[in-house]
Design an enzyme around this catalytic site. Structure first.
Site, short mmCIF file in Angstrom:
data_model
loop_
_atom_site.label_atom_id
_atom_site.label_comp_id
_atom_site.label_asym_id
_atom_site.label_seq_id
_atom_site.Cartn_x
_atom_site.Cartn_y
_atom_site.Cartn_z
CG ASP A 110 -1.73 1.24 1.37
OD1 ASP A 110 -2.69 1.39 0.60
OD2 ASP A 110 -1.41 2.08 2.24
CD GLU A 130 -2.48 2.15 -3.25
OE1 GLU A 130 -3.40 2.98 -3.37
OE2 GLU A 130 -1.47 2.35 -2.57
#
EC number: 2.4.1.329
Length: 488
Positions: A197, A238
């Site tokens: 992330d 991501e």
């Protein structure tokens, strides 16, 4: 490690029934033959951002369950978990020790004090203006308990001041040891895929945007990929950035998200034209995870920069707002479009964005499932959920519009909806039909139509969508060699 070429579910640990055990029960009762994998959004103890400010990875938030609930789920599904590689919670033991002892803390080097960027530790306005900011200033000020001195520490994200999310220095050996421990924990409990992330923000370098800083970021990514592989884990990156960045990552062999597809499909269905979609499908990397909806909004900037005229983008945004959406905006004038267009994400359910039109929604999913890649379906989208205005009003958080928590009775009722039954049938077809492991073709057709085909050996399936009516059909060869027409 080979990932299942099947549709995956994205869900919070508490959004389908309240906890991980109930989630597993719901999966077994309603969706045992529907999903090949489950992306469980952060189930760890966290101090904010609904799980994305992790205090520790060594345990699961007790109200959600335990690591053994994850391990049990991993017996039947490829499990995907998030690693917030850019930051930890300010309530983590590491930062709490730093708050107490300051530079004398054994963990001090894990964090980015400003002297790591500016020699005198004093931020320069001109440097900050070049940065791609996610808050007004990229640092927070903290008082050290033992000395009473103030320390400014890098905080890319966070809606509080000081932030709950404290950036990690990925060049520190302490941080790398910490990340290795996380990989080890994940592996021990059956996790097969780890989503890095906010990985685009991990490198901070003065004179740059501090976002996807090349070539430095590749050293870290290559290191992370190698370490994860040693534990049998695949990495999924991501990165919300321009199309060119996605290509660079794909060329280096990384699994990435297709953040361009959600808006492209929306644009296609609203404008009843295949031009943008066809152009994109002919020029995109193959090794991607596809999605239409997630816990954040529908990506716009910077993902679509250079791919669509901002006037056309604004028309779609305005329609979504008319249908109840709210918007996340870009910070910093440097990263807005020349005409001032500054929409980062459109916050709404995908079903609501399509005006709750069942046929349009099924057409959107059919496009997603025929697009090369591993498809993911967000739990609200799975149940054809509508915008949750009450949640936004209650939390003052725009993204909560698409984060509704479903109780067991509501799940049972939602699964019975015609649009959901049609979607489940489509997911099963995508999972089971062999041609999706073959070759992909984009067929020529009129601008108000879509024709996409997959072929493998004697199996073939062709998607046809009439964009004027959203009528969607799939022609395929069955196990007896007969051609079958499937009305989606």
């Amino acid at each position: 490690m080979a990932l299942k070429n099947k549709v995956q579910l994205i869900t919070y640990p508490d959004s389908l029934g309240g906890n991980l055990k109930t989630l597993n029960d719901v999966l077994e009762k309603y969706f045992s033959d529907v999903f090949g994998g489950v992306h469980i959004l952060p189930p760890f103890p966290s101090s904010g951002d609904r799980g994305f400010a992790p205090i520790t990875y060594s345990e699961i938030e007790p109200k959600f369950g335990t690591w053994y609930d994850i391990k049990k789920m991993a017996e039947n599904f490829d499990i995907l978990l998030d690693l917030m590689v850019n930051h930890v919670s300010r309530r983590s033991i590491y930062f709490q020790d730093f708050l107490k002892k300051g530079r004398k803390s054994e963990y001090a080097d894990m964090f980015i004090t400003l002297d790591k960027l500016w020699k005198d530790g004093k931020p320069v306005k001109g440097d900050i203006e070049k940065m791609f900011l996610r808050r007004t200033l990229p640092y927070s000020t903290f008082k050290i308990e033992e000395t009473g001195e103030e320390e400014k520490v890098w905080t890319t994200f966070g809606k509080t001041d000081p932030s709950e999310q404290i950036d990690l220095d990925v060049n520190s050996h302490l941080v790398r040891e910490f990340l290795l421990e996380v990989f080890k924990t994940f592996s021990n409990f059956g996790v097969k895929i780890v989503r890095l992330d906010a990985v685009g923000y991990v490198i901070k370098k003065i004179g740059t945007s501090c976002f996807f800083v090349e070539p430095e970021i590749y050293e870290f990514l290559d290191w992370a990929k190698g370490q994860a592989a040693s534990y049998g884990i695949e990495l999924l990156l991501e990165v919300h950035s321009q199309f060119e960045v996605q290509y660079k990552l794909a060329e280096r062999g990384f699994l990435i998200y297709d953040f361009i597809l959600p808006f492209t499909v929306l644009y296609t269905l609203i404008n009843k034209s295949n031009e943008m979609l066809y152009h994109y499908l002919k020029n995109r990397p193959i090794n991607q995870f596809t999605m239409l909806d997630c816990h954040d909004g529908i990506p716009v900037k910077p993902d679509l920069d250079g791919l669509i005229d901002t006037k056309k983008a604004k028309e779609v945004v305005d329609i979504c707002v008319q249908r109840g959406a709210n918007l996340s905006l870009i910070y910093g004038d440097k990263y807005k479009s020349e005409d001032g267009f500054d929409v980062h994400q459109i916050n709404c359910t995908y079903y609501s964005a399509l005006n709750c039109d069942d046929d349009a929604y099924l057409a959107a999913r059919a496009i997603q499932f025929f697009t090369p890649g591993i498809p993911q379906v967000y739990y609200v989208g799975l149940l054809a959920g509508v915008n949750d205005f009450e949640a936004v009003k209650k939390t003052k958080e725009g993204r909560e519009i698409n984060r509704h928590n479903y109780g067991l009775k509501e799940i049972e009722e939602s699964v019975q909806k015609n649009v959901v039954q049609r979607l489940l049938k489509l997911i099963r077809f995508r999972n089971e039909y062999e041609a999706f492991n073959g070759e992909f073709f984009i067929e020529d057709c009129r601008k108000d139509e879509i024709r996409l085909t997959w072929k493998k050996d004697d199996k073939r399936c062709s998607l046809f969508i009439d964009l004027k009516t959203y009528k969607t059909t799939i022609d395929y060869i069955n196990e007896n060699g007969e051609e079958v027409k499937y009305l989606v």
